[in-house]
Design a protein around this motif. Structure first.
Motif, mmCIF file in Angstrom:
data_model
loop_
_atom_site.group_PDB
_atom_site.id
_atom_site.type_symbol
_atom_site.label_atom_id
_atom_site.label_comp_id
_atom_site.label_asym_id
_atom_site.label_seq_id
_atom_site.Cartn_x
_atom_site.Cartn_y
_atom_site.Cartn_z
ATOM 1 N N ARG A 1 -36.236 -32.131 -69.810
ATOM 2 C CA ARG A 1 -35.532 -30.895 -70.140
ATOM 3 C C ARG A 1 -34.295 -30.717 -69.261
ATOM 4 O O ARG A 1 -34.310 -30.979 -68.052
ATOM 5 N N PHE A 2 -33.225 -30.282 -69.878
ATOM 6 C CA PHE A 2 -32.018 -29.825 -69.196
ATOM 7 C C PHE A 2 -31.744 -28.423 -69.735
ATOM 8 O O PHE A 2 -31.188 -28.284 -70.830
ATOM 9 N N GLY A 3 -32.154 -27.421 -68.986
ATOM 10 C CA GLY A 3 -32.096 -26.070 -69.511
ATOM 11 C C GLY A 3 -32.974 -25.990 -70.749
ATOM 12 O O GLY A 3 -34.113 -26.456 -70.753
ATOM 13 N N PRO A 4 -32.471 -25.434 -71.853
ATOM 14 C CA PRO A 4 -33.281 -25.339 -73.068
ATOM 15 C C PRO A 4 -33.237 -26.589 -73.935
ATOM 16 O O PRO A 4 -33.777 -26.597 -75.028
ATOM 17 N N TRP A 5 -32.597 -27.676 -73.447
ATOM 18 C CA TRP A 5 -32.409 -28.879 -74.251
ATOM 19 C C TRP A 5 -33.374 -29.973 -73.796
ATOM 20 O O TRP A 5 -33.617 -30.134 -72.602
ATOM 21 N N ASP B 1 -26.291 -20.201 -77.124
ATOM 22 C CA ASP B 1 -26.248 -19.846 -75.711
ATOM 23 C C ASP B 1 -24.844 -19.955 -75.123
ATOM 24 O O ASP B 1 -24.689 -19.969 -73.897
ATOM 25 N N HIS B 2 -23.840 -20.052 -75.967
ATOM 26 C CA HIS B 2 -22.461 -20.018 -75.466
ATOM 27 C C HIS B 2 -22.191 -18.646 -74.854
ATOM 28 O O HIS B 2 -22.730 -17.628 -75.314
ATOM 29 N N VAL C 1 -28.553 -17.230 -69.591
ATOM 30 C CA VAL C 1 -27.589 -16.502 -68.776
ATOM 31 C C VAL C 1 -27.557 -17.084 -67.362
ATOM 32 O O VAL C 1 -26.485 -17.252 -66.770
ATOM 33 N N ALA C 2 -28.716 -17.418 -66.812
ATOM 34 C CA ALA C 2 -28.750 -18.045 -65.485
ATOM 35 C C ALA C 2 -28.031 -19.388 -65.507
ATOM 36 O O ALA C 2 -27.322 -19.748 -64.561
ATOM 37 N N SER D 1 -25.179 -13.005 -61.173
ATOM 38 C CA SER D 1 -23.897 -12.840 -61.848
ATOM 39 C C SER D 1 -23.832 -11.472 -62.505
ATOM 40 O O SER D 1 -24.847 -10.790 -62.688
ATOM 41 N N ALA D 2 -22.614 -11.075 -62.880
ATOM 42 C CA ALA D 2 -22.429 -9.786 -63.552
ATOM 43 C C ALA D 2 -23.171 -9.760 -64.885
ATOM 44 O O ALA D 2 -23.744 -8.727 -65.260
ATOM 45 N N MET D 3 -23.167 -10.866 -65.602
ATOM 46 C CA MET D 3 -23.878 -10.914 -66.873
ATOM 47 C C MET D 3 -25.378 -10.754 -66.664
ATOM 48 O O MET D 3 -26.052 -10.040 -67.413
ATOM 49 N N MET D 4 -25.904 -11.411 -65.627
ATOM 50 C CA MET D 4 -27.322 -11.263 -65.346
ATOM 51 C C MET D 4 -27.639 -9.824 -64.965
ATOM 52 O O MET D 4 -28.703 -9.286 -65.322
ATOM 53 N N MET D 5 -26.735 -9.176 -64.240
ATOM 54 C CA MET D 5 -26.939 -7.779 -63.885
ATOM 55 C C MET D 5 -27.072 -6.913 -65.146
ATOM 56 O O MET D 5 -27.957 -6.045 -65.234
#
Length: 823
Positions: free
Chosen positions: A79-83, A627-628, A662-663, A670-674
């Protein structure tokens, strides 16, 4: 020579030899590997095995390179992230490439996963890989394979997930499809369009060859895709690794002291065209004949049957094929493949323009002036128009004027592309390896800061190139959440655009377009209201979407200012205009759908907002991936709509599915994770999962406070949300104090009539009910209701929460006094 470079050269020479007739392979090996006895022995052994067809090609090669490859092999299912890896499908310029698929069940997609091995890149090269994926992510062109995802595994190996192209190399496709000479050139020109797009983004491919231009049929139309960009090769401070393939590689790519730029890609395009039109592999740059790279000279060495076959596959008689190459295309290819970069076409635009002249029946600029050819071609173009000589002369003069204008435009584009690529390449080459080692935002910030320092002086005499570089710098700063720095560069770009082209020129409007989403809403609204009428004057060709796009962005500024009815009206108008102008998957139409959906949700029209946004997400995912970063932004909005509709379970599921991507895309801190965790806390709290919600609220508030300061709007909202959680967790006194502090900040920074002020007053009223200050609660909740009514009138959905709070207050007022213990 390193093991990696030796293996790369051996592999390239072997594949080149296999494309030759069997009887020519041994001579080819001696010619191209005779300077390295060990390499020659290995190459001859592989050719012998290939010729005898008794074993697979790579099995007999027992070398250090094979051991390295075995050590770096990645097992299926890794696995590499979700791939998840399916199987190895090749080796790119920087690592191994695997077929992979989506393994988390979010959707079905096969992708190409490139993994960079630790043994192949030093610290600085790994840092440049980080810069590469930032640059590649900015490219959006049908002829360039799309980046879907990126990250690093547990051992620190960087990886990229790219569009998987099920196509054939362009030369094989042309032969198998029996394409005519004109069809081949038209297909090649679509490749040129992709390369031009990359050059305008400051990216040089460095390894254009048939295997890196894959063609597939889309609705019966051949569509090329460029893959395997190699910008991270050959730009470190240490020994330069020549990126490229013999036969297609420009001479300067072999010289460690000479930096390659966009003109190296022009050489490779010339070599690619050589093979597409002539059917033969181009000569190596070190062995170009005295007459230059001219395919007609190589055709002269073939027997009549081979020439007959080549001509038939191109829809021409043998004599016509040779004369066409000798009189026209030889000159185009020879100029593109000049050993001296300065003697080549200075841009892909000029190369493509000369090919268009050939297709249109005009003499190519690369050929020496020949009056007989010009007259012959003029007659050929005007066979049916042999009327008055005066009209013919007028048409010829008009054509000359158009040619001059087109050349001037092409040269301006050439200067901009070369300047941009060279400038960014110089900046990247100056990065300190010690800074690059951490592979975090420090590298990008150093690159951007250095670019900011030098752009004003190094591009002062090329204003269009300067503007493009500043746009790129601003986009990177925006992606890093550094809006002040982005605005500084966009304002500078506007000043240059106005000085060069005039106020509200096309370039000036593009700067306004970029600024509109990062300026304070008051400034953005004023700027957009002034710009939209001027943008409407450009309603032709590819420019026609700018005015509705600016109108859509204006709706966002109106929304931020609390002018919800105006925002909804403008976003509806913009969306309907774009719907008439562009297809459903156009990026600006998808943005407009997101803005309209947000305004519909504000009005409580969730049954319209949610399907509209879900469709936009699905269309965005088809091109960018689910996930872009842009798709993730829309998914977050969709989750918020679910929360606003009170579908808290649906919101929770969507938000939890975003945590891992997002991670990976933005970072765990990160701001997006917040934003994701702040909303996830709300979804959990509303379902009574108070303990589980707490860490998410605390993370969001702590992040916003330390990144933005106590008075920032984002800090205020996360602090208010945390205060709501404190109340539900039983910390009434602390919740009350926090809401009062939030109200004080809101009154000072936003004013008494803002929507956020209304929400804080509602939260304060609830805390006052819990502390049995019913008179204070009545005052707070009625003030909150008045603000909401001024914004939305008496529409039930926007007033629902405040009316529920008032109903709770009414119940408390009707009960006998109770002793309340404050915690």
């Amino acid at each position: 020579m390193s093991t990696e470079l030796r293996w790369q050269r051996l592999q390239d020479l072997f594949h080149a030899a296999c494309e030759l007739p069997e009887q020519s392979r041994e001579a080819f090996a001696h010619e191209h590997a005779g300077d390295d006895p060990q390499l020659l022995d290995e190459l001859l052994a592989m050719i012998q095995i290939e010729n005898s067809a008794t074993r697979r090609v790579h099995e007999p090669l027992c070398s250090t390179r094979e051991l390295i490859a075995a050590a770096n092999h990645i097992a299926p299912g890794t696995r590499f992230g979700p791939w998840a890896v399916v199987r190895q499908i090749g080796r790119g310029g920087m690592g191994q490439v695997y077929l992979a698929h989506r393994a988390d069940g979010a959707y079905q997609r096969n992708v190409a996963l490139k993994v960079v091995g630790d043994l192949q890149m030093d610290a600085q090269q790994r840092a440049f890989f980080e810069v590469e994926r930032q640059l590649l992510a900015q490219m959006d062109h049908p002829a360039i394979a799309q980046i879907h995802d990126a990250g690093s595994d547990d051992t620190g190996r960087p990886w990229l997930v790219m569009e998987y192209i099920e196509g054939s190399p362009i030369t094989s496709f042309c032969e198998q499809a029996g394409m005519s000479l004109r069809q081949r050139i038209e297909l090649f020109m679509r490749v040129c369009e992709g390369v031009m797009h990359a050059h305008q983004k400051g990216v040089v491919h460095r390894d254009i060859k048939p295997a890196n231009v894959l063609v597939s049929q889309v609705d019966g139309v051949p569509m090329p895709k460029l893959i395997d960009f190699g910008i991270a090769m050959g730009i470190s401070g240490g020994p330069v690794q020549p990126a490229g393939t013999p036969g297609y590689m420009a001479p300067e790519q072999l010289d460690p002291q000479q930096r390659s730029d966009s003109r190296s890609d022009i050489y490779s395009l010339g070599a690619l065209l050589y093979e597409i039109v002539g059917g033969l592999r181009p000569p190596d740059c070190a062995s170009l004949p005295p007459g230059g790279a001219r395919p007609s000279l190589q055709l002269d060495t073939l027997d009549a049957d081979d020439i007959q076959t080549l001509a038939r596959r191109r829809g021409l008689a043998p004599r016509r094929l040779i004369s066409t190459l000798r009189n026209e295309l030889d000159w185009v290819i020879a100029q593109a493949m000049q050993p001296d970069p300065a003697a080549r076409y200075s841009s892909v635009s000029l190369l493509s323009g000369d090919l268009q002249r050939f297709l249109d029946g005009y003499p190519v600029h690369a050929a020496p002036p020949r009056r007989s050819v010009a007259i012959r071609k003029f007659i050929a173009r005007h066979r049916s128009a042999s009327a008055a000589a005066l009209l013919a002369t007028a048409a010829l003069l008009a054509g000359i004027g158009g040619i001059i204008w087109g050349l001037q435009k092409a040269e301006r584009e050439a200067q901009r592309a070369v300047a941009t690529a060279d400038f960014l390449g110089t900046i990247l080459g100056s990065v300190d390896p010690d800074v690059a080692r951490d592979l975090d935002k420090t590298l990008m910030l150093k690159v951007l800061d250095e670019a900011s320092r030098r752009v004003a002086t190094e591009l002062q005499d090329q204003p269009d190139a300067k503007i493009q570089v500043q746009f790129a710098i601003a986009e990177s700063y925006t992606a890093l959440g550094m809006n002040a720095q982005a605005i500084e560069h966009l304002e500078s770009a506007r000043e240059t655009a106005i000085a060069t082209h005039g106020r509200h020129s096309w370039t000036d409007l593009l700067a306004i377009q970029r600024m509109s989403l990062i300026l304070p809403p008051e400034q953005a609204l004023e700027m957009l209201q002034e710009a939209i009428p001027f943008a409407a004057r450009h309603q032709h060709g590819s420019n026609r979407t700018l005015a509705p796009n600016l109108r859509s962005r204006m709706s966002w500024a109106l929304r931020d200012l609390g002018r919800h009815e105006d925002a909804l009206r403008e976003s509806e108008r913009a969306y309907h205009e774009l719907r008439e102008l562009v297809p459903p998957d156009h990026p600006q139409r998808l943005d407009a759908a997101q803005y309209l959906a947000a305004n519909l949700a504000d009005a409580g029209r969730f049954d319209e907002a949610i399907p509209m946004l879900r469709e936009a997400i699905e269309r965005r995912a088809e091109t960018l991936g689910i996930d872009h970063p842009r798709t993730l932004g829309q998914r977050l909005s969709l989750a918020v709509f679910h929360l606003q509709k009170r579908d808290y379970a649906g919101g929770e599921a969507e938000l939890k599915s975003m945590l891992e991507p997002v991670a990976s895309q933005f970072g765990a801190d990160s701001a997006m994770m917040m934003r994701v965790r702040n909303n996830l806390g709300g979804a959990l709290r509303q379902q009574g999962k108070i303990e589980e919600a707490g860490p998410h609220y605390e993370f969001a508030y702590d992040y916003a406070l330390h990144r933005n300061g106590p008075t920032h709007r984002l800090t205020l909202m996360t602090r208010h949300n945390h205060a709501n959680w404190l109340l539900d967790a039983g910390h009434v006194r602390q919740a009350l104090d926090e809401q009062l502090a939030c109200l004080d900040i809101a009154m000072q920074t936003l004013g008494p009539d803002h929507g956020i002020t209304s929400e804080i007053l509602r939260g304060l009223g609830l805390a006052q009910i819990a502390s049995h200050d019913l008179a204070g609660a009545r005052q707070s909740l009625e003030r909150s209701l008045a603000i909401k009514r001024a914004m939305y009138g008496d529409k039930p959905e926007p007033l629902a929460r405040i009316n529920e709070a008032l109903a709770l207050l009414q119940t408390a007022e009707n009960q006998p006094p109770a002793v309340v213990e404050l915690k």
